[in-house]
Design a protein around this motif. Structure first.
Motif, PDB file in Angstrom:
ATOM      1  N   ARG A 174       0.833  -1.205   0.000  1.00  0.00           N
ATOM      2  CA  ARG A 174       0.000   0.000   0.000  1.00  0.00           C
ATOM      3  C   ARG A 174       0.869   1.256   0.000  1.00  0.00           C
ATOM      4  N   ALA A 175       2.000   1.170   0.697  1.00  0.00           N
ATOM      5  CA  ALA A 175       2.925   2.304   0.714  1.00  0.00           C
ATOM      6  C   ALA A 175       3.525   2.535  -0.667  1.00  0.00           C
ATOM      7  N   ASP A 176       3.764   1.455  -1.422  1.00  0.00           N
ATOM      8  CA  ASP A 176       4.289   1.587  -2.781  1.00  0.00           C
ATOM      9  C   ASP A 176       3.308   2.346  -3.665  1.00  0.00           C
ATOM     10  N   LEU A 177       2.031   1.995  -3.567  1.00  0.00           N
ATOM     11  CA  LEU A 177       1.010   2.701  -4.343  1.00  0.00           C
ATOM     12  C   LEU A 177       0.937   4.156  -3.918  1.00  0.00           C
ATOM     13  N   GLU A 178       0.968   4.393  -2.626  1.00  0.00           N
ATOM     14  CA  GLU A 178       0.902   5.762  -2.108  1.00  0.00           C
ATOM     15  C   GLU A 178       2.043   6.608  -2.678  1.00  0.00           C
ATOM     16  N   SER A 179       3.242   6.046  -2.740  1.00  0.00           N
ATOM     17  CA  SER A 179       4.390   6.776  -3.265  1.00  0.00           C
ATOM     18  C   SER A 179       4.187   7.163  -4.724  1.00  0.00           C
ATOM     19  N   LEU A 180       3.638   6.247  -5.524  1.00  0.00           N
ATOM     20  CA  LEU A 180       3.390   6.539  -6.929  1.00  0.00           C
ATOM     21  C   LEU A 180       2.364   7.661  -7.090  1.00  0.00           C
ATOM     22  N   VAL A 181       1.337   7.640  -6.265  1.00  0.00           N
ATOM     23  CA  VAL A 181       0.291   8.656  -6.365  1.00  0.00           C
ATOM     24  C   VAL A 181       0.818  10.013  -5.893  1.00  0.00           C
ATOM     25  N   VAL A 182       1.652  10.020  -4.862  1.00  0.00           N
ATOM     26  CA  VAL A 182       2.254  11.281  -4.409  1.00  0.00           C
ATOM     27  C   VAL A 182       3.089  11.902  -5.527  1.00  0.00           C
ATOM     28  N   ASP A 183       3.833  11.066  -6.251  1.00  0.00           N
ATOM     29  CA  ASP A 183       4.624  11.578  -7.383  1.00  0.00           C
ATOM     30  C   ASP A 183       3.709  12.187  -8.442  1.00  0.00           C
ATOM     31  N   LEU A 184       2.569  11.540  -8.684  1.00  0.00           N
ATOM     32  CA  LEU A 184       1.620  12.063  -9.667  1.00  0.00           C
ATOM     33  C   LEU A 184       1.058  13.401  -9.211  1.00  0.00           C
ATOM     34  N   GLU A 185       0.745  13.499  -7.929  1.00  0.00           N
ATOM     35  CA  GLU A 185       0.222  14.753  -7.391  1.00  0.00           C
ATOM     36  C   GLU A 185       1.255  15.875  -7.535  1.00  0.00           C
ATOM     37  N   GLY A 186       2.533  15.529  -7.370  1.00  0.00           N
ATOM     38  CA  GLY A 186       3.579  16.521  -7.559  1.00  0.00           C
ATOM     39  C   GLY A 186       3.617  17.035  -8.983  1.00  0.00           C
ATOM     40  N   LEU A 187       3.437  16.139  -9.946  1.00  0.00           N
ATOM     41  CA  LEU A 187       3.397  16.558 -11.348  1.00  0.00           C
ATOM     42  C   LEU A 187       2.182  17.442 -11.618  1.00  0.00           C
ATOM     43  N   ALA A 188       1.039  17.067 -11.041  1.00  0.00           N
ATOM     44  CA  ALA A 188      -0.187  17.836 -11.270  1.00  0.00           C
ATOM     45  C   ALA A 188      -0.070  19.250 -10.711  1.00  0.00           C
ATOM     46  N   ALA A 189       0.732  19.421  -9.670  1.00  0.00           N
ATOM     47  CA  ALA A 189       0.855  20.733  -9.033  1.00  0.00           C
ATOM     48  C   ALA A 189       1.734  21.696  -9.819  1.00  0.00           C
ATOM     49  N   LYS A 190       2.501  21.181 -10.777  1.00  0.00           N
ATOM     50  CA  LYS A 190       3.405  22.028 -11.555  1.00  0.00           C
ATOM     51  C   LYS A 190       2.728  22.461 -12.857  1.00  0.00           C
ATOM     52  N   PRO A 191       2.572  23.747 -13.078  1.00  0.00           N
ATOM     53  CA  PRO A 191       1.896  24.226 -14.299  1.00  0.00           C
ATOM     54  C   PRO A 191       2.610  23.818 -15.581  1.00  0.00           C
ATOM     55  N   ASP A 192       3.941  23.643 -15.507  1.00  0.00           N
ATOM     56  CA  ASP A 192       4.697  23.344 -16.721  1.00  0.00           C
ATOM     57  C   ASP A 192       4.881  21.855 -16.970  1.00  0.00           C
ATOM     58  N   THR A 193       4.205  21.005 -16.203  1.00  0.00           N
ATOM     59  CA  THR A 193       4.282  19.564 -16.458  1.00  0.00           C
ATOM     60  C   THR A 193       3.692  19.256 -17.827  1.00  0.00           C
ATOM     61  N   SER A 194       4.403  18.468 -18.619  1.00  0.00           N
ATOM     62  CA  SER A 194       3.894  18.121 -19.943  1.00  0.00           C
ATOM     63  C   SER A 194       2.822  17.046 -19.835  1.00  0.00           C
ATOM     64  N   PRO A 195       1.822  17.062 -20.721  1.00  0.00           N
ATOM     65  CA  PRO A 195       0.812  16.006 -20.723  1.00  0.00           C
ATOM     66  C   PRO A 195       1.430  14.613 -20.830  1.00  0.00           C
ATOM     67  N   GLN A 196       2.525  14.492 -21.617  1.00  0.00           N
ATOM     68  CA  GLN A 196       3.150  13.189 -21.794  1.00  0.00           C
ATOM     69  C   GLN A 196       3.775  12.694 -20.492  1.00  0.00           C
ATOM     70  N   ASP A 197       4.444  13.582 -19.755  1.00  0.00           N
ATOM     71  CA  ASP A 197       5.052  13.173 -18.491  1.00  0.00           C
ATOM     72  C   ASP A 197       3.984  12.739 -17.491  1.00  0.00           C
ATOM     73  N   PHE A 198       2.882  13.483 -17.459  1.00  0.00           N
ATOM     74  CA  PHE A 198       1.804  13.121 -16.543  1.00  0.00           C
ATOM     75  C   PHE A 198       1.180  11.796 -16.949  1.00  0.00           C
ATOM     76  N   ALA A 199       0.968  11.624 -18.252  1.00  0.00           N
ATOM     77  CA  ALA A 199       0.376  10.379 -18.751  1.00  0.00           C
ATOM     78  C   ALA A 199       1.275   9.188 -18.439  1.00  0.00           C
ATOM     79  N   THR A 200       2.582   9.383 -18.571  1.00  0.00           N
ATOM     80  CA  THR A 200       3.522   8.295 -18.292  1.00  0.00           C
ATOM     81  C   THR A 200       3.402   7.839 -16.840  1.00  0.00           C
ATOM     82  N   GLN A 201       3.285   8.788 -15.920  1.00  0.00           N
ATOM     83  CA  GLN A 201       3.144   8.414 -14.512  1.00  0.00           C
ATOM     84  C   GLN A 201       1.797   7.751 -14.247  1.00  0.00           C
TER      85      GLN A 201
END
Length: 239
Positions: free
Chosen positions: A115-142
């Protein structure tokens, strides 16, 4: 007694065949827009362009047809597959059912470390979502990384390949139409919130809640994709 080490992968398995590499090249042309839905794929031209035999071309086209990217028509040859808005809706419906199943099974099987592994992946995704300059491709990859994580660890040996194939069938035409679910920061934020809801249900050991959250996640994605897809179709149809 020490366990025997896993057998090494045979060298011949490490190198992709010519048909596999040609299939990847054709798929790349589709994703970049050099090949359009409905375009005819001429065996002789492909063989000349890529300096391979027509037998290699046929094998590559057969592989692409199995994946849904190419349609082979008797006495007419092969063409890049065309998808409608209804096709997208149908694909997302099936993906939602599979991801929901994977999320529920994963929740029932996962221990604290998983469960902690999943949580870590989602936290990384949330970090990408918080950055205005995140590319759609980088977000999609995560996002794909998390989906792969769930499907491959859900305990159903058949589900990962089925899910991957469904996801792949929908991917190239979305890119072609710029109908990405993550083109805007608002879309990325909504997706991250959906993943947070799912991760929270997994952490709470709520399998049914995780199933509902996974289904809702892809339903929201389907709405965003369909909106962009319909707009791309309208633009293409303008004189």
């Amino acid at each position: 007694m020490d366990a025997s080490p896993p057998p090494e992968m045979p060298l011949g398995k490490l190198v992709k065949s010519l048909p596999e590499r040609l299939a990847e090249r054709v798929l790349e042309d589709v994703m970049t827009g050099r090949l359009k839905p409905g375009d005819r794929l001429k065996e002789e031209l492909l063989a000349q362009t890529h300096a391979v035999s027509r037998a290699t071309v046929r094998e590559a086209l057969i592989a692409l047809a199995r994946q849904g990217y190419v349609v082979r028509i008797p006495r007419s040859g092969a063409r890049i597959a065309e998808f409608s808005g209804q096709d997208l809706d149908d694909l997302f419906e099936l993906r939602a059912a599979l991801l929901s199943t994977a999320a529920g099974r994963y929740t029932r099987r996962a221990g604290p470390a998983q469960r902690a592994d999943l949580e870590s992946l989602v936290v990384d995704l949330e970090g990408l979502a918080a950055k205005p300059d995140t590319s759609p491709q980088d977000f999609a990859t995560q996002s794909v990384r998390i989906q792969t994580f769930l499907t491959e660890r859900c305990g159903n040996n058949h589900l990962p390949d089925m899910y991957k194939r469904l996801a792949g069938m929908g991917m190239w035409q979305l890119i072609r139409g710029q109908a990405s679910s993550f083109l805007t920061q608002a879309g990325r934020a909504e997706s991250a919130a959906d993943w947070r809801r799912l991760a929270d249900r997994v952490l709470a050991n709520d399998a049914e809640g995780a199933e509902r959250a996974a289904r809702l996640l892809l339903e929201h994605s389907a709405v965003r994709v369909r909106q962009h897809f319909d707009e791309a179709v309208r633009v293409e149809q303008q004189p």
